[in-house]
Design an enzyme around this catalytic site. Structure first.
Site, PDB file in Angstrom:
ATOM      1  N   CYS A  77       0.871  -1.182   0.000  1.00  0.00           N
ATOM      2  CA  CYS A  77       0.000   0.000   0.000  1.00  0.00           C
ATOM      3  C   CYS A  77       0.905   1.229   0.000  1.00  0.00           C
ATOM      4  O   CYS A  77       1.514   1.558   1.019  1.00  0.00           O
ATOM      5  CB  CYS A  77      -0.922   0.016   1.215  1.00  0.00           C
ATOM      6  SG  CYS A  77      -1.985   1.474   1.219  1.00  0.00           S
ATOM      7  N   HIS A 154      -2.099  -5.055 -10.448  1.00  0.00           N
ATOM      8  CA  HIS A 154      -2.799  -3.920 -11.066  1.00  0.00           C
ATOM      9  C   HIS A 154      -3.041  -4.182 -12.539  1.00  0.00           C
ATOM     10  O   HIS A 154      -2.142  -4.642 -13.252  1.00  0.00           O
ATOM     11  CB  HIS A 154      -1.963  -2.639 -10.933  1.00  0.00           C
ATOM     12  CG  HIS A 154      -1.924  -2.105  -9.544  1.00  0.00           C
ATOM     13  ND1 HIS A 154      -2.854  -1.220  -9.050  1.00  0.00           N
ATOM     14  CD2 HIS A 154      -1.081  -2.372  -8.512  1.00  0.00           C
ATOM     15  CE1 HIS A 154      -2.583  -0.935  -7.783  1.00  0.00           C
ATOM     16  NE2 HIS A 154      -1.503  -1.630  -7.424  1.00  0.00           N
TER      17      HIS A 154
HETATM   18  N1  LIG Z   1      -4.363   2.124  -1.278  1.00  0.00           N
HETATM   19  C1  LIG Z   1      -3.222   1.377  -1.537  1.00  0.00           C
HETATM   20  C2  LIG Z   1      -3.359  -0.035  -2.024  1.00  0.00           C
HETATM   21  C3  LIG Z   1      -4.029  -0.933  -0.974  1.00  0.00           C
HETATM   22  C4  LIG Z   1      -4.048  -2.402  -1.318  1.00  0.00           C
HETATM   23  C5  LIG Z   1      -4.871  -2.750  -2.525  1.00  0.00           C
HETATM   24  N2  LIG Z   1      -6.265  -2.422  -2.373  1.00  0.00           N
HETATM   25  C6  LIG Z   1      -4.706  -4.243  -2.832  1.00  0.00           C
HETATM   26  O1  LIG Z   1      -5.598  -5.021  -2.494  1.00  0.00           O
HETATM   27  O2  LIG Z   1      -3.691  -4.620  -3.418  1.00  0.00           O
HETATM   28  C7  LIG Z   1      -2.079   2.160  -2.140  1.00  0.00           C
HETATM   29  O3  LIG Z   1      -1.982   3.369  -1.844  1.00  0.00           O
HETATM   30  O4  LIG Z   1      -1.233   1.581  -2.815  1.00  0.00           O
END
Ligand SMILES: N[C@@H](CCC[C@H](N)C(=O)O)C(=O)O
Length: 267
Positions: A77, A154
């Site tokens: 994160c 991603h």
């Molecule tokens: N808000 C975060 C990412 C948090 C984790 C993401 N939702 C996941 O499940 O991989 C950031 O700022 O990177």
């Protein structure tokens, strides 16, 4: 029942409840995380963070554990990592599920060395071998995405008009598609004269005002497609991050943090 002190912080509106457990233990079930993260019944946050001592075998100054709003534990994160460095009040090396990350305190901003991006299909992972610069897949009008791992998965769509995409409807559909066995964070980006503009549907959290790893992954994908070169400003609904990356090197992310309040809760 025990008494716990927490910090409410955010990075560009991506908000966190942070427990500093460097000097005492705290273990949380997924159900407890969901209750604390709930915006109506708990404190409310996109992610819940636990700062912990570094394992004895590590050279890190501390470790951090990351939970999504839905209670799932994840490896990375970006925005929370900046907040943890700001709370530590000095430059620190942090052990995370995504590896050792170095945080540097700057003038009103924090820079994180986010490490190497994962560029192979199995780093995400995807269900099948594919070219991650151009995945030959699509969901309605969203086609030809790229995929990048920042320690978390991603998928990135480059579109002409990011605001026109119904991310609230398409985000969960793509997040849960079998192409992504560990689910995925969904990034909708468009190029403009002032940099990249980005909206993110986060795995396990939904629409957020900013996603640090999403900004890194999107900048990496845009640089791999030769749409931009680093450093690139990435504008999110909550504000702007600066992302730098040269192929073969680590990704750097710079942005602000905000400490909202310190609170106490019994659970
Ligand atoms: N808000 C975060 C990412 C948090 C984790 C993401 N939702 C996941 O499940 O991989 C950031 O700022 O990177």
């Amino acid at each position: 029942m025990a008494h716990h002190r927490f910090h409410k912080m955010h990075g560009l509106g991506n908000d966190f409840v942070i427990f500093d457990c460097r000097e005492h233990d705290l273990s949380l079930s997924a159900e407890q995380v969901r209750a604390l993260a709930d915006r109506h019944l708990g404190i409310g946050c996109d992610q819940l963070i636990v700062m912990r001592p570094a394992p004895a075998s590590s050279t890190a100054d501390m470790a951090m554990q990351i939970f999504n709003h839905d209670g799932s534990e994840v490896s990375a994160c970006g925005n929370a990592t900046r907040c943890v460095v700001a709370l530590a009040g000095r430059d620190v090396l942090i052990e995370t599920g995504a590896g050792l990350l170095r945080g540097t305190l700057g003038d009103g901003a924090v820079t994180i060395d986010m490490g190497l991006p994962g560029l192979e299909w199995d780093a995400l992972p995807l269900a099948y071998p594919m070219d991650t610069v151009h995945l030959p897949v699509g969901w309605e009008d969203l086609t030809d995405p790229a995929a990048v791992s920042m320690g978390n998965p991603h998928v990135i769509f480059f579109v002409d008009d990011g605001a026109a995409v119904d991310l609230e409807r398409l985000g969960p559909l793509i997040e849960h598609d079998p192409l992504f066995p560990e689910r995925v964070n969904v990034n909708i980006a468009h190029m403009a004269d002032d940099g990249l503009h980005l909206r993110v549907w986060e795995r396990g959290a939904g629409l957020t005002l900013a996603c640090g790893t999403g900004a890194c992954a999107t900048a990496v994908a845009a640089i791999r497609r030769k749409l931009v070169s680093g450093p690139v400003p990435v504008h999110l609904p909550g504000g702007t991050l600066t992302i730098d990356w040269q192929p073969g090197s680590n990704v750097s992310m710079t942005g602000p943090t905000t400490h909202v309040f310190t609170g106490e809760i019994d659970f």
